[in-house]
Design a protein around this motif. Structure first.
Motif, PDB file in Angstrom:
ATOM      1  N   ILE A  35       0.838  -1.194   0.000  1.00 53.08           N
ATOM      2  CA  ILE A  35       0.000   0.000   0.000  1.00 53.08           C
ATOM      3  C   ILE A  35       0.872   1.242   0.000  1.00 53.08           C
ATOM      4  O   ILE A  35       1.965   1.255   0.593  1.00 53.08           O
ATOM      5  CB  ILE A  35      -0.957  -0.034   1.213  1.00 53.08           C
ATOM      6  CG1 ILE A  35      -2.175   0.852   0.964  1.00 53.08           C
ATOM      7  CG2 ILE A  35      -0.239   0.303   2.515  1.00 53.08           C
ATOM      8  CD1 ILE A  35      -3.394   0.436   1.753  1.00 53.08           C
ATOM      9  N   GLU A  36       0.431   2.286  -0.692  1.00 49.37           N
ATOM     10  CA  GLU A  36       1.204   3.526  -0.789  1.00 49.37           C
ATOM     11  C   GLU A  36       0.291   4.726  -0.574  1.00 49.37           C
ATOM     12  O   GLU A  36      -0.617   4.984  -1.371  1.00 49.37           O
ATOM     13  CB  GLU A  36       1.879   3.657  -2.148  1.00 49.37           C
ATOM     14  CG  GLU A  36       2.645   4.977  -2.298  1.00 49.37           C
ATOM     15  CD  GLU A  36       3.302   5.159  -3.662  1.00 49.37           C
ATOM     16  OE1 GLU A  36       4.026   6.161  -3.849  1.00 49.37           O
ATOM     17  OE2 GLU A  36       3.093   4.284  -4.534  1.00 49.37           O
ATOM     18  N   PRO A  37       0.512   5.498   0.499  1.00 52.68           N
ATOM     19  CA  PRO A  37      -0.243   6.735   0.680  1.00 52.68           C
ATOM     20  C   PRO A  37       0.336   7.842  -0.207  1.00 52.68           C
ATOM     21  O   PRO A  37       1.563   7.968  -0.342  1.00 52.68           O
ATOM     22  CB  PRO A  37      -0.021   7.058   2.163  1.00 52.68           C
ATOM     23  CG  PRO A  37       1.308   6.449   2.488  1.00 52.68           C
ATOM     24  CD  PRO A  37       1.422   5.221   1.619  1.00 52.68           C
ATOM     25  N   ILE A  38      -0.519   8.625  -0.822  1.00 51.87           N
ATOM     26  CA  ILE A  38      -0.094   9.715  -1.697  1.00 51.87           C
ATOM     27  C   ILE A  38      -0.631  11.014  -1.096  1.00 51.87           C
ATOM     28  O   ILE A  38      -1.814  11.341  -1.223  1.00 51.87           O
ATOM     29  CB  ILE A  38      -0.617   9.505  -3.133  1.00 51.87           C
ATOM     30  CG1 ILE A  38      -0.132   8.146  -3.662  1.00 51.87           C
ATOM     31  CG2 ILE A  38      -0.140  10.631  -4.048  1.00 51.87           C
ATOM     32  CD1 ILE A  38      -0.768   7.743  -4.974  1.00 51.87           C
ATOM     33  N   PHE A  39       0.258  11.757  -0.443  1.00 51.59           N
ATOM     34  CA  PHE A  39      -0.175  12.927   0.302  1.00 51.59           C
ATOM     35  C   PHE A  39      -0.545  14.104  -0.593  1.00 51.59           C
ATOM     36  O   PHE A  39      -1.277  14.990  -0.170  1.00 51.59           O
ATOM     37  CB  PHE A  39       0.919  13.348   1.295  1.00 51.59           C
ATOM     38  CG  PHE A  39       1.115  12.360   2.417  1.00 51.59           C
ATOM     39  CD1 PHE A  39       0.216  12.280   3.463  1.00 51.59           C
ATOM     40  CD2 PHE A  39       2.204  11.497   2.431  1.00 51.59           C
ATOM     41  CE1 PHE A  39       0.381  11.369   4.492  1.00 51.59           C
ATOM     42  CE2 PHE A  39       2.389  10.586   3.453  1.00 51.59           C
ATOM     43  CZ  PHE A  39       1.479  10.517   4.491  1.00 51.59           C
ATOM     44  N   GLU A  40      -0.040  14.115  -1.817  1.00 53.24           N
ATOM     45  CA  GLU A  40      -0.323  15.239  -2.718  1.00 53.24           C
ATOM     46  C   GLU A  40      -1.823  15.376  -3.000  1.00 53.24           C
ATOM     47  O   GLU A  40      -2.346  16.486  -3.115  1.00 53.24           O
ATOM     48  CB  GLU A  40       0.444  15.081  -4.030  1.00 53.24           C
ATOM     49  CG  GLU A  40       1.956  15.292  -3.906  1.00 53.24           C
ATOM     50  CD  GLU A  40       2.663  14.088  -3.291  1.00 53.24           C
ATOM     51  OE1 GLU A  40       3.850  14.225  -2.899  1.00 53.24           O
ATOM     52  OE2 GLU A  40       2.029  13.018  -3.183  1.00 53.24           O
ATOM     53  N   ASN A  41      -2.511  14.269  -3.149  1.00 52.19           N
ATOM     54  CA  ASN A  41      -3.951  14.344  -3.428  1.00 52.19           C
ATOM     55  C   ASN A  41      -4.779  13.522  -2.437  1.00 52.19           C
ATOM     56  O   ASN A  41      -5.962  13.272  -2.658  1.00 52.19           O
ATOM     57  CB  ASN A  41      -4.244  13.880  -4.858  1.00 52.19           C
ATOM     58  CG  ASN A  41      -3.797  12.444  -5.110  1.00 52.19           C
ATOM     59  OD1 ASN A  41      -3.318  11.761  -4.195  1.00 52.19           O
ATOM     60  ND2 ASN A  41      -3.945  11.990  -6.343  1.00 52.19           N
ATOM     61  N   PHE A  42      -4.171  13.101  -1.334  1.00 53.55           N
ATOM     62  CA  PHE A  42      -4.840  12.358  -0.261  1.00 53.55           C
ATOM     63  C   PHE A  42      -5.562  11.112  -0.786  1.00 53.55           C
ATOM     64  O   PHE A  42      -6.749  10.887  -0.529  1.00 53.55           O
ATOM     65  CB  PHE A  42      -5.801  13.255   0.519  1.00 53.55           C
ATOM     66  CG  PHE A  42      -5.130  14.440   1.151  1.00 53.55           C
ATOM     67  CD1 PHE A  42      -4.041  14.265   1.996  1.00 53.55           C
ATOM     68  CD2 PHE A  42      -5.562  15.732   0.886  1.00 53.55           C
ATOM     69  CE1 PHE A  42      -3.413  15.358   2.573  1.00 53.55           C
ATOM     70  CE2 PHE A  42      -4.938  16.829   1.453  1.00 53.55           C
ATOM     71  CZ  PHE A  42      -3.861  16.641   2.299  1.00 53.55           C
ATOM     72  N   THR A  43      -4.828  10.325  -1.515  1.00 54.89           N
ATOM     73  CA  THR A  43      -5.322   9.032  -1.969  1.00 54.89           C
ATOM     74  C   THR A  43      -4.307   7.964  -1.574  1.00 54.89           C
ATOM     75  O   THR A  43      -3.245   8.271  -1.028  1.00 54.89           O
ATOM     76  CB  THR A  43      -5.531   8.996  -3.492  1.00 54.89           C
ATOM     77  OG1 THR A  43      -4.261   9.209  -4.137  1.00 54.89           O
ATOM     78  CG2 THR A  43      -6.522  10.074  -3.938  1.00 54.89           C
ATOM     79  N   PHE A  44      -4.640   6.728  -1.861  1.00 58.57           N
ATOM     80  CA  PHE A  44      -3.657   5.666  -1.714  1.00 58.57           C
ATOM     81  C   PHE A  44      -3.884   4.618  -2.799  1.00 58.57           C
ATOM     82  O   PHE A  44      -4.985   4.483  -3.338  1.00 58.57           O
ATOM     83  CB  PHE A  44      -3.703   5.026  -0.311  1.00 58.57           C
ATOM     84  CG  PHE A  44      -5.006   4.359   0.053  1.00 58.57           C
ATOM     85  CD1 PHE A  44      -5.264   3.041  -0.289  1.00 58.57           C
ATOM     86  CD2 PHE A  44      -5.976   5.055   0.772  1.00 58.57           C
ATOM     87  CE1 PHE A  44      -6.451   2.418   0.068  1.00 58.57           C
ATOM     88  CE2 PHE A  44      -7.175   4.445   1.129  1.00 58.57           C
ATOM     89  CZ  PHE A  44      -7.412   3.128   0.771  1.00 58.57           C
ATOM     90  N   THR A  45      -2.812   3.931  -3.129  1.00 59.33           N
ATOM     91  CA  THR A  45      -2.900   2.822  -4.078  1.00 59.33           C
ATOM     92  C   THR A  45      -2.533   1.539  -3.352  1.00 59.33           C
ATOM     93  O   THR A  45      -1.768   1.557  -2.370  1.00 59.33           O
ATOM     94  CB  THR A  45      -1.954   3.021  -5.268  1.00 59.33           C
ATOM     95  OG1 THR A  45      -0.596   3.033  -4.785  1.00 59.33           O
ATOM     96  CG2 THR A  45      -2.244   4.337  -5.982  1.00 59.33           C
ATOM     97  N   GLY A  46      -3.084   0.439  -3.826  1.00 59.91           N
ATOM     98  CA  GLY A  46      -2.794  -0.817  -3.155  1.00 59.91           C
ATOM     99  C   GLY A  46      -2.856  -2.005  -4.083  1.00 59.91           C
ATOM    100  O   GLY A  46      -3.510  -1.970  -5.134  1.00 59.91           O
TER     101      GLY A  46
END
Length: 869
Positions: A35-46
């Motif tokens: 899992i990866e949190p993406i703070f730039e757009n407040f999403t995550f991929t998994g």
């Protein structure tokens, strides 16, 4: 895998046939999750691969999933279609070829989600660092929000192993349940942190945290203990680390099972809905419940942090190692962890004498909620997701703890803990029903715990034991107790096995059990006190003469602290229900002016304050008369102990001084309010030592009570700028104590400004508002005018919504006020907070009756005794 004794069918019979659960056609064994949190757009991929074992022939797999978008799904490397059911919070994967019983299968998913700001699932938390807003990503899976982080079998009994990998910027810290296996750099600015595989555990205990974190480490225990926090606050975690090391050692020995993980991390999260969460090996906390400056904290906060840490660490065994089969067994987790935190605190901090506080704190919370018609059994059948969050209440925690306290007294503490150890060993890594615990306790004690405790856990309410003295006999009679005093025959069918614990001058007779409607025994020759030390979960009603005798016995030191506190609490409850007049409570305690125990004084003053609150919308003369009574009551001891503190003060001395000062200021004591005013002025001018931490809340509250707009700005500035979380919380709560309309408008305007008051803290100034009639009315107006944005900010899936409804409504005391509340919510969908609303309305109903019933006798008592102007 769930293992039961022969009595497990007793627990299974509680399962509703229409419970909303996943099909049991397959069983998850292992999740490999990246899992990866993406703070730039407040999403995550998994991405995840789930290994399943097929239980029965099937052509579909259904998982829990909510607010997740799936980009790719493959079963055994073959792409499969899927369909979401938002209402049921599921996603179903269909395939052409059937999976056969006994086979294994792999489901691969690629997905995305939102790092939400609702403090559930995988979410974002914000904080200020030198004026700059920064974020960390964290999780809160309990009860049913793991499905918001990744598709899963989101049920306690569906235990599996988890191998977690986190992708993030290389400068950030990544944490999960287990220790790090390896870290691999991905280009110049990213890394993947891979953790060792967990033991078998439930999805609600999965956790990961990513952010700019620092830590302090404690190595006093067999495995490393690290306390993480945002930069420059980590040193405030030293105390919690020390407590954790002592507690783990204590539990290792008591349970005779070593803590099974290779590390323990505890993390302070800036945005956190609950107090703390027991994620296996990665416990998360509200900042205020983990980080303290021991040199500048008050005694109550230090005790609170200690008990919260102990509570969460007890869960590492009771809940994590052995887990309830489903959420209707929540009390198994929470009641036990609560009891164990008291037990550990008593052993490790004997000078705190926490079992004395237990009676005024835990037991009274349990009995207060359980005396409402809207209460529920400890073991409550759960059918829907929206019902689960509502049972995280004083019944599951406090009444659960109280029943365990009762059982431990009955069996003996050492026998009880030995039975718990047997239970944990027998069901290690498994799931259980309540009856499994009773079986283990029965086995070690030789007593029929099942029969006794099933009555207590499967029925709503608790009894009132009436004690009548007839010639040379004592007659004990039990009936259900309700605060509203209107028990119906159909509500009074259950007969509880009540351990009477009869205290006399000769000691305590523990042999008498009231398991029928009524029993008669010979009357002892000397004084009699029922429910010795208040380890029983019931109320007691005496005849008027006996109340007087017990009051004298309390003043003469013939009763334990627990007895004195319980006596006051029982009297207060009987006042609320109309079984005795409020003046009986006043007469009971008025001779206790030489009392020296802070727990007893806390109880006395709190119960008198609750009587005063019933008349908050009535003539001011009653409030003023009760204040005069309180000042007369505390005068001797207040003069003796004062409110000056020294380094030599014991824990109990600090508490006693703070209790007296708070009551003195609240009741208008001339010297105390002058001190409060001067101390606040000096504090504002820069002398931060002018206010002792034990007096801070009282002084801030008084400043607001008499303050103007300038005072409002001063307290708001303290809240915004103080580096101490304790100071900030005290200032925030004090904001609700202002009573000028124009300032109250400013206070309620802040409640939905999440850039000023964090969502997790919205209830704190609300608590201040409910302390006075202007605030109560303003709070209700705010709730009704802002319901839609409140509902959007704090949806019904968040248990905080129910708390907000209770705080905003339960302080009313008039019929027309109750009707306004009922009318407003009659047009709303109350799903998810209906139990909280019902509890609030029950409480208001009791106050309405009490206000009508007691206003004349109280007014007369105050006049006769010289407390009315």
């Amino acid at each position: 895998m769930c293992r039961h004794t022969n009595n497990s069918t007793d627990g299974a019979s509680l399962v509703p046939s229409d419970r909303e659960v996943l099909p049991n056609n397959v069983k998850p064994l292992h999740y490999d999750l990246t899992i990866e949190p993406i703070f730039e757009n407040f999403t995550f991929t998994g991405e995840e691969t789930v290994d399943f074992h097929v239980i029965e022939r099937t052509d579909y797999i259904t998982l829990n999933s909510l607010e997740i978008e799936i980009q790719e799904a493959k079963l055994n490397d073959v792409t499969v279609p899927y369909e979401f059911d938002v209402a049921k919070q599921t996603v179903t994967f269909k395939f052409d070829d059937h999976l056969v019983e006994g086979a294994d299968a792999k489901l691969y998913l690629k997905f995305t989600g939102t790092l939400n700001e609702n403090m559930c699932g995988f979410y974002r938390s914000s904080y200020k660092d030198n004026g700059v807003t920064k974020y960390l990503a964290t999780t809160q899976m309990e009860a049913t929000d793991c499905r918001k982080a990744f598709p899963c079998y989101d049920q306690p009994a569906a235990k599996a192993k988890f191998t977690i990998n986190i992708v993030t910027q290389k400068e950030l810290t990544a944490l999960s349940n287990m220790d790090v296996r390896e870290t691999t750099l991905l280009g110049d600015d990213k890394k993947v942190v891979s953790f060792n595989t967990t033991p078998i555990m439930s999805t609600y205990l999965v956790a990961f945290v990513v952010g700019e974190l620092k830590y302090v480490e404690n190595n006093d225990y067999r495995v490393p203990i690290k306390v993480y926090a945002t930069a420059d606050t980590e040193n405030l975690g030293v105390y919690a680390g020390e407590i954790a090391a002592k507690t783990l050692k204590f539990f290792d020995k008591k349970f005779d099972i070593e803590y099974p993980l290779p590390k323990l991390d505890m993390v302070a999260i800036p945005d956190f809905a609950a107090g703390a969460m027991e994620n296996y090996g990665l416990v998360t906390y509200r900042t205020v419940d983990l980080l303290i400056d021991t040199a500048n904290t008050n005694a109550a906060t230090q005790q609170r942090v200690t008990e919260v840490v102990m509570h969460e660490l007890a869960h590492q065994w009771f809940g994590n190692l052995v887990t309830m089969e489903f959420w209707d067994g929540l009390w198994l987790n929470e009641g036990f962890a609560t009891w164990m935190s008291w037990y550990a605190a008593d052993a490790l901090f004997p000078d705190w004498k926490v079992w004395e506080s237990y009676v005024s704190d835990n037991l009274q919370q349990a009995l207060s909620l359980d005396s409402l018609r809207a209460s529920h059994p400890i073991e409550v059948p759960v059918k829907r997701v929206d019902q689960i969050s509502q049972i995280f209440d004083a019944i599951s925690y406090s009444k659960g703890c109280a029943l365990l306290k009762m059982v431990s007294k009955w069996l003996g503490e050492e026998v009880f803990v030995s039975g718990v150890s047997l239970y944990l060993k027998r069901f290690k890594w498994g799931n259980t029903y309540t009856s499994d615990l009773w079986d283990a306790l029965s086995e070690v004690s030789g007593k029929d715990v099942n029969t006794v405790m099933n009555i207590w856990t499967k029925n709503v309410g608790h009894p009132l034991v009436k004690v009548e003295e007839v010639d040379d006999k004592l007659v004990f009679t039990q009936n259900r107790f309700l605060t509203t005093g209107d028990v119906k025959p159909e509500e009074d069918q259950i007969l509880y096995p009540v351990f009477l614990g009869i205290r006399t001058s000769e000691g305590i007779d523990e042999t008498v059990v009231l398991s029928e409607r009524s029993i008669t025994i010979p009357k002892p020759a000397n004084f009699v006190k029922i429910n010795a030390d208040h380890s029983g979960v019931y109320r007691t009603a005496y005849e008027p003469a006996r109340w007087t005798q017990l009051g004298e016995a309390g003043a003469e030191g013939k009763l334990t602290v627990e007895d004195r506190v319980g006596l006051v609490s029982d009297a207060s409850a009987l006042v609320s229900s109309g079984l005795i007049e409020a003046t009986a409570l006043f007469n009971l305690v008025r001779t206790w002016t030489e009392e020296s125990n802070y727990v007893v004084w806390e109880s006395i003053l709190a119960k008198i304050a609750s009587v005063k609150s019933i008349f908050i919308f009535d003539d001011e003369s009653i409030k003023e008369g009760i204040d005069a009574f309180v000042l007369d009551l505390i005068a001797p001891k207040l003069k003796e102990v004062g409110w000056e503190f020294s380094d030599k003060d014991s824990f109990s001395s600090q508490k006693l001084k703070s209790v007296f000062f708070a009551s003195a200021v609240s009741s208008g004591h001339k010297e105390a309010v002058e001190f409060a005013a001067n101390a606040f002025e000096a504090y504002i001018k820069g002398d931060k030592k002018a206010i002792n931490p034990n007096l801070r809340a009282s002084i801030f509250n008084y400043a607001a009570k008499v303050g103007d707009e300038n005072t409002f700005e001063q307290l708001l500035d303290i809240y915004k700028t103080s580096e101490s979380v304790e100071v900030r919380i005290s200032a925030l709560r004090a904001l609700g104590r202002f009573n000028k309309p124009e300032i109250l408008d400013k206070v309620v305007a802040l409640l939905l400004q999440t850039d000023v008051i964090k969502q997790q803290d919205i209830y704190i100034p609300m608590q201040g508002l409910r302390a006075h009639k202007e605030g109560i009315n303003k709070l209700w107006s705010w709730l009704t005018e802002n319901w839609d944005p409140i509902y959007e900010l704090i949806p019904p899936s968040n248990s905080m919504l129910g708390s907000i409804v209770i705080i905003a409504t339960s302080s009313y005391t008039k019929q027309e006020q109750k009707e306004a509340v009922e009318k407003f919510f009659a047009e709303k969908d109350t799903k998810g907070y209906d139990q909280g609303l019902a509890k609030a309305l029950d409480s208001v109903s009791a106050k309405i009756k009490s206000a009508k019933r007691d206003i004349a006798p109280i007014s007369n008592w105050l006049s006769v005794n010289g407390y009315s102007k």
